[in-house]
Write an enzyme that holds these catalytic residues in place. Structure first.
Site, PDB file in Angstrom:
ATOM      1  N   THR A  70       1.987  -2.471  -2.372  1.00 46.07           N
ATOM      2  CA  THR A  70       0.538  -2.543  -2.166  1.00 46.07           C
ATOM      3  C   THR A  70       0.177  -3.513  -1.042  1.00 46.07           C
ATOM      4  OG1 THR A  70      -1.490  -3.365  -3.211  1.00 46.07           O
ATOM      5  CG2 THR A  70       0.554  -4.223  -4.085  1.00 46.07           C
ATOM      6  N   ASP A  71      -0.983  -3.293  -0.441  1.00 44.56           N
ATOM      7  CA  ASP A  71      -1.475  -4.236   0.591  1.00 44.56           C
ATOM      8  C   ASP A  71      -1.796  -5.596  -0.023  1.00 44.56           C
ATOM      9  OD1 ASP A  71      -3.806  -3.574  -0.807  1.00 44.56           O
ATOM     10  OD2 ASP A  71      -4.999  -3.127   0.975  1.00 44.56           O
ATOM     11  N   GLU A  72      -1.930  -5.625  -1.368  1.00 48.94           N
ATOM     12  CA  GLU A  72      -2.346  -6.874  -2.010  1.00 48.94           C
ATOM     13  C   GLU A  72      -1.280  -7.969  -1.908  1.00 48.94           C
ATOM     14  OE1 GLU A  72      -4.491  -6.449  -5.659  1.00 48.94           O
ATOM     15  OE2 GLU A  72      -5.089  -4.412  -5.154  1.00 48.94           O
ATOM     16  N   ARG A 113     -12.795  -3.801   0.666  1.00 48.53           N
ATOM     17  CA  ARG A 113     -11.556  -3.055   0.432  1.00 48.53           C
ATOM     18  C   ARG A 113     -11.491  -1.908   1.442  1.00 48.53           C
ATOM     19  NH1 ARG A 113     -10.885  -7.091  -1.793  1.00 48.53           N
ATOM     20  NH2 ARG A 113     -10.211  -7.512  -3.928  1.00 48.53           N
ATOM     21  N   LYS A 146       4.285  -7.752  -7.547  1.00 46.85           N
ATOM     22  CA  LYS A 146       4.614  -6.705  -6.567  1.00 46.85           C
ATOM     23  C   LYS A 146       5.339  -7.325  -5.363  1.00 46.85           C
ATOM     24  CE  LYS A 146       3.459  -2.847  -6.735  1.00 46.85           C
ATOM     25  NZ  LYS A 146       4.084  -1.642  -7.360  1.00 46.85           N
ATOM     26  N   ASN A 160     -17.884  -3.898  -1.550  1.00 44.77           N
ATOM     27  CA  ASN A 160     -18.048  -3.289  -2.875  1.00 44.77           C
ATOM     28  C   ASN A 160     -19.487  -2.841  -3.129  1.00 44.77           C
ATOM     29  OD1 ASN A 160     -15.357  -3.787  -3.361  1.00 44.77           O
ATOM     30  ND2 ASN A 160     -15.720  -5.702  -4.469  1.00 44.77           N
ATOM     31  N   GLY A 191      -9.492 -16.142  -8.311  1.00 44.04           N
ATOM     32  CA  GLY A 191      -8.500 -15.805  -7.267  1.00 44.04           C
ATOM     33  C   GLY A 191      -8.843 -14.514  -6.533  1.00 44.04           C
ATOM     34  N   ASN A 195      -6.360   0.278  -1.072  1.00 45.59           N
ATOM     35  CA  ASN A 195      -6.941   0.799  -2.324  1.00 45.59           C
ATOM     36  C   ASN A 195      -7.108   2.308  -2.269  1.00 45.59           C
ATOM     37  OD1 ASN A 195      -7.758  -2.115  -2.330  1.00 45.59           O
ATOM     38  ND2 ASN A 195      -8.698  -1.503  -4.250  1.00 45.59           N
ATOM     39  N   ASN A 196      -6.513   2.983  -3.248  1.00 47.07           N
ATOM     40  CA  ASN A 196      -6.647   4.445  -3.359  1.00 47.07           C
ATOM     41  C   ASN A 196      -7.853   4.796  -4.222  1.00 47.07           C
ATOM     42  OD1 ASN A 196      -3.502   6.134  -3.177  1.00 47.07           O
ATOM     43  ND2 ASN A 196      -3.893   4.082  -2.409  1.00 47.07           N
ATOM     44  N   LYS A 235     -10.583   0.955 -12.944  1.00 43.52           N
ATOM     45  CA  LYS A 235     -10.582   0.612 -11.519  1.00 43.52           C
ATOM     46  C   LYS A 235     -11.981   0.861 -10.958  1.00 43.52           C
ATOM     47  CE  LYS A 235      -6.235  -0.434 -11.469  1.00 43.52           C
ATOM     48  NZ  LYS A 235      -5.191   0.540 -11.474  1.00 43.52           N
ATOM     49  N   ILE A 242      -1.837   7.698  -8.971  1.00 37.70           N
ATOM     50  CA  ILE A 242      -1.224   8.159  -7.710  1.00 37.70           C
ATOM     51  C   ILE A 242      -0.002   9.020  -8.011  1.00 37.70           C
ATOM     52  CG2 ILE A 242      -0.347   7.495  -5.429  1.00 37.70           C
ATOM     53  CD1 ILE A 242      -1.733   4.788  -5.763  1.00 37.70           C
ATOM     54  N   TYR A 301      -0.622  -9.887 -10.674  1.00 37.81           N
ATOM     55  CA  TYR A 301      -0.255  -8.512 -10.292  1.00 37.81           C
ATOM     56  C   TYR A 301       0.360  -8.499  -8.894  1.00 37.81           C
ATOM     57  CZ  TYR A 301      -0.913  -3.955  -8.040  1.00 37.81           C
ATOM     58  OH  TYR A 301      -0.710  -2.809  -7.299  1.00 37.81           O
TER      59      TYR A 301
HETATM   60  P1  NAD Z   1      -1.623   3.592 -12.731  1.00 37.63           P
HETATM   61  O1  NAD Z   1      -1.853   2.349 -13.505  1.00 37.63           O
HETATM   62  O2  NAD Z   1      -2.678   4.634 -12.703  1.00 37.63           O
HETATM   63  O3  NAD Z   1      -0.300   4.310 -13.267  1.00 37.63           O
HETATM   64  C1  NAD Z   1       0.887   3.617 -13.529  1.00 37.63           C
HETATM   65  C2  NAD Z   1       1.825   4.565 -14.274  1.00 37.63           C
HETATM   66  O4  NAD Z   1       3.055   3.875 -14.516  1.00 37.63           O
HETATM   67  C3  NAD Z   1       1.288   5.018 -15.636  1.00 37.63           C
HETATM   68  O5  NAD Z   1       1.513   6.397 -15.802  1.00 37.63           O
HETATM   69  C4  NAD Z   1       2.104   4.211 -16.636  1.00 37.63           C
HETATM   70  O6  NAD Z   1       2.273   4.850 -17.876  1.00 37.63           O
HETATM   71  C5  NAD Z   1       3.419   4.076 -15.881  1.00 37.63           C
HETATM   72  N1  NAD Z   1       4.190   2.902 -16.317  1.00 37.63           N
HETATM   73  C6  NAD Z   1       3.737   1.627 -16.496  1.00 37.63           C
HETATM   74  N2  NAD Z   1       4.741   0.845 -16.932  1.00 37.63           N
HETATM   75  C7  NAD Z   1       5.848   1.628 -17.007  1.00 37.63           C
HETATM   76  C8  NAD Z   1       7.187   1.388 -17.375  1.00 37.63           C
HETATM   77  N3  NAD Z   1       7.601   0.172 -17.772  1.00 37.63           N
HETATM   78  N4  NAD Z   1       8.060   2.411 -17.341  1.00 37.63           N
HETATM   79  C9  NAD Z   1       7.664   3.662 -16.968  1.00 37.63           C
HETATM   80  N5  NAD Z   1       6.400   3.944 -16.611  1.00 37.63           N
HETATM   81  C10 NAD Z   1       5.497   2.937 -16.631  1.00 37.63           C
HETATM   82  O7  NAD Z   1      -1.224   3.123 -11.277  1.00 37.63           O
HETATM   83  P2  NAD Z   1      -1.527   3.781  -9.845  1.00 37.63           P
HETATM   84  O8  NAD Z   1      -2.861   3.330  -9.398  1.00 37.63           O
HETATM   85  O9  NAD Z   1      -1.202   5.209  -9.898  1.00 37.63           O
HETATM   86  O10 NAD Z   1      -0.448   2.997  -8.974  1.00 37.63           O
HETATM   87  C11 NAD Z   1       0.849   3.538  -8.748  1.00 37.63           C
HETATM   88  C12 NAD Z   1       1.620   2.599  -7.848  1.00 37.63           C
HETATM   89  O11 NAD Z   1       0.911   2.421  -6.622  1.00 37.63           O
HETATM   90  C13 NAD Z   1       1.794   1.183  -8.427  1.00 37.63           C
HETATM   91  O12 NAD Z   1       3.093   0.739  -8.121  1.00 37.63           O
HETATM   92  C14 NAD Z   1       0.756   0.355  -7.701  1.00 37.63           C
HETATM   93  O13 NAD Z   1       1.170  -0.991  -7.590  1.00 37.63           O
HETATM   94  C15 NAD Z   1       0.701   1.049  -6.351  1.00 37.63           C
HETATM   95  N6  NAD Z   1      -0.580   0.939  -5.623  1.00 37.63           N
HETATM   96  C16 NAD Z   1      -1.747   1.361  -6.204  1.00 37.63           C
HETATM   97  C17 NAD Z   1      -2.928   1.304  -5.474  1.00 37.63           C
HETATM   98  C18 NAD Z   1      -4.239   1.793  -6.042  1.00 37.63           C
HETATM   99  O14 NAD Z   1      -5.277   1.649  -5.388  1.00 37.63           O
HETATM  100  N7  NAD Z   1      -4.274   2.413  -7.210  1.00 37.63           N
HETATM  101  C19 NAD Z   1      -2.932   0.792  -4.166  1.00 37.63           C
HETATM  102  C20 NAD Z   1      -1.716   0.366  -3.622  1.00 37.63           C
HETATM  103  C21 NAD Z   1      -0.549   0.468  -4.353  1.00 37.63           C
HETATM  104  P1  TYD Z   2     -10.063  -2.935  -8.332  1.00 36.46           P
HETATM  105  O1  TYD Z   2     -10.339  -1.485  -8.478  1.00 36.46           O
HETATM  106  O2  TYD Z   2      -9.721  -3.717  -9.553  1.00 36.46           O
HETATM  107  O3  TYD Z   2      -8.947  -3.062  -7.220  1.00 36.46           O
HETATM  108  P2  TYD Z   2      -8.322  -4.403  -6.531  1.00 36.46           P
HETATM  109  O4  TYD Z   2      -8.878  -5.607  -7.138  1.00 36.46           O
HETATM  110  O5  TYD Z   2      -6.889  -4.228  -6.855  1.00 36.46           O
HETATM  111  O6  TYD Z   2      -8.639  -4.262  -5.081  1.00 36.46           O
HETATM  112  O7  TYD Z   2     -11.329  -3.622  -7.665  1.00 36.46           O
HETATM  113  C1  TYD Z   2     -11.781  -3.290  -6.386  1.00 36.46           C
HETATM  114  C2  TYD Z   2     -12.855  -4.285  -5.998  1.00 36.46           C
HETATM  115  O8  TYD Z   2     -13.987  -4.127  -6.868  1.00 36.46           O
HETATM  116  C3  TYD Z   2     -12.429  -5.722  -6.143  1.00 36.46           C
HETATM  117  O9  TYD Z   2     -13.015  -6.489  -5.102  1.00 36.46           O
HETATM  118  C4  TYD Z   2     -12.999  -6.152  -7.478  1.00 36.46           C
HETATM  119  C5  TYD Z   2     -14.265  -5.344  -7.547  1.00 36.46           C
HETATM  120  N1  TYD Z   2     -14.730  -4.977  -8.906  1.00 36.46           N
HETATM  121  C6  TYD Z   2     -16.041  -5.259  -9.312  1.00 36.46           C
HETATM  122  O10 TYD Z   2     -16.847  -5.840  -8.562  1.00 36.46           O
HETATM  123  N2  TYD Z   2     -16.416  -4.866 -10.565  1.00 36.46           N
HETATM  124  C7  TYD Z   2     -15.568  -4.241 -11.416  1.00 36.46           C
HETATM  125  O11 TYD Z   2     -15.965  -3.940 -12.578  1.00 36.46           O
HETATM  126  C8  TYD Z   2     -14.217  -3.961 -10.982  1.00 36.46           C
HETATM  127  C9  TYD Z   2     -13.239  -3.268 -11.890  1.00 36.46           C
HETATM  128  C10 TYD Z   2     -13.862  -4.334  -9.718  1.00 36.46           C
END
Ligand code: NAD
Ligand code: TYD
Length: 340
Positions: free
Chosen positions: A125-127, A213, A153, A248, A274, A178-179, A188, A12, A149
């Site tokens: 996050t919504d989580e 999701r 958060k 899913n 969980g 979830n993005n 992911k 993101i 996790y």
């Molecule tokens: P990501 O795992 O793709 O990226 C995380 C980034 O943070 C990476 O570039 C990593 O190198 C950096 N990072 C990790 N630890 C660090 C540290 N100690 N110091 C500096 N940089 C560090 O994550 P994302 O999916 O892009 O998520 C970004 C944010 O959005 C997170 O805070 C996550 O909780 C939140 N979020 C993500 C989603 C999703 O669906 N991906 C949904 C809701 C909220």
């Molecule tokens: P994930 O991308 O890990 O996001 P989050 O658990 O943070 O929502 O997973 C999205 C959903 O997909 C979640 O219900 C777990 C499921 N999942 C699978 O069924 N198989 C997989 O290999 C992964 C990574 C996730």
């Protein structure tokens, strides 16, 4: 505006850096990222040529290094994306989740306070709300995280709000669903399904695959975060939901169909401990106060995302082999950038 973006090399964060940079070409951006396995400089290839953009490789949990960064850059605003983000990893290795997602946030808050930051946007996050069978969560719903996790958060959200209540630091929190979209690391769900399907590999479905999701296209989230940065009220939380709930198994079947792959690739495996059954958000606050709502439908978002992964097979392969991790070293020496 001078903006400090943390975690800008992740999924993101890198989408946001590109979005912000294109929308505000003259604003100064400092991207601070530790480059963990999830951080990839290839996500921002070309950005180094932009005037006013700089990258520093640092851990947000390092108080000394972060202090130097704030002292030298003097950001007007901070947007904190940096985090450990994968639920499955958090179940087996908790320490780094606590360190980055809680201690790291504390370090940033202290620096922001000391150097008079005007807006501190914390990406949550919504989580943190946990699972809900019917209805949806509002910003004032009780937090009920289910795994290390989401618990880390939730703890950070409490700390961020405490800095507003105790010290008046102008913080805002976003909690998005979830993005999905380009540059998401293929551990992911959506990129993992796309990658495995493209390679004709089995697709692991946790449990019955009926967990739900609410999918948000990453560009819609970037637009919302920018609105919160500009117009969000200090001390407030904003939910950002895609309003596209899918089980899913439905998502997998859609991807397999688009890629002309057989359903025999689906493999039900042991469920995640969980495992939250369903996430759902009310977005009436951000819609009412900031005029935001998602623009990208799940159908067009998933089609765009799949096209991107098909075109960027090299990027995907690098994340699998780890080749992308050596990329930044070459990149540093080529550009003569400094590492802290
Ligand atoms: P990501 O795992 O793709 O990226 C995380 C980034 O943070 C990476 O570039 C990593 O190198 C950096 N990072 C990790 N630890 C660090 C540290 N100690 N110091 C500096 N940089 C560090 O994550 P994302 O999916 O892009 O998520 C970004 C944010 O959005 C997170 O805070 C996550 O909780 C939140 N979020 C993500 C989603 C999703 O669906 N991906 C949904 C809701 C909220
Ligand atoms: P994930 O991308 O890990 O996001 P989050 O658990 O943070 O929502 O997973 C999205 C959903 O997909 C979640 O219900 C777990 C499921 N999942 C699978 O069924 N198989 C997989 O290999 C992964 C990574 C996730």
């Amino acid at each position: 505006m001078k903006i400090l973006i943390t975690g800008g090399c992740g999924f993101i964060g890198s989408n946001f850096v590109r979005y912000f940079s294109a929308k505000y070409p003259s604003e100064k951006i400092l991207n601070v990222d530790k480059l963990t396995y999830a951080g990839n400089l290839q996500n921002l290839q070309g950005m180094d040529k932009r005037k006013g953009y700089r990258f520093v490789k640092t851990d947000i949990a390092s108080a000394r290094k972060m202090k130097d960064i704030f002292k030298n850059f003097r950001p007007d605003a901070v947007v904190n994306f940096a985090a450990e983000t994968h639920v499955d990893r958090s179940i087996y290795t908790q320490g780094v989740f606590l360190k980055t997602n809680f201690i790291g946030v504390g370090v940033l808050l202290n620096c922001a306070l000391e150097y008079g930051v005007e807006k501190f946007v914390h990406i949550s996050t919504d989580e943190v709300y946990g699972s809900i069978t019917r209805g949806n969560f509002r910003e004032d719903s009780v937090l009920n995280p289910s795994n290390p996790y989401s618990a880390s958060k939730a703890a950070a959200d409490g700390l961020v709000l405490a800095y507003y209540k105790t010290y008046g630091l102008p913080v805002v929190i976003t909690r998005s669903s979830n993005n999905y979209g380009p540059y998401q690391f293929p551990e992911k769900f959506i990129p993992l399904v796309i990658f495995n399907a493209m390679e004709n590999k089995k697709i692991p479905v946790y449990g019955d695959g009926l967990q739900v999701r609410d999918w948000l296209f990453v560009e819609d989230n970037c637009r919302a975060i920018d609105l919160v940065l500009r117009g969000g009220k200090a001390g407030e939380i904003y939910n950002i939901g895609g309003q596209h709930e899918r089980a899913n198994i439905q998502v997998i079947k859609r991807i397999l169909k688009i890629l002309h792959r057989p359903p025999t690739l689906i493999e039900h495996v042991k469920d995640r401990p969980g495992h939250d059954r369903r996430y759902a958000l009310s977005i009436s606050k951000i819609r009412r106060q900031l005029g935001w709502q998602p623009r990208v439908s799940f159908e067009s978002g998933i089609a765009k995302t799949m096209r991107w992964y098909q075109k960027n097979r090299g990027w995907l392969k690098n994340t699998q082999t780890g080749a992308y991790r050596s990329f930044y070293r070459k990149y540093y020496s080529k550009l003569g950038l400094s590492e802290t």
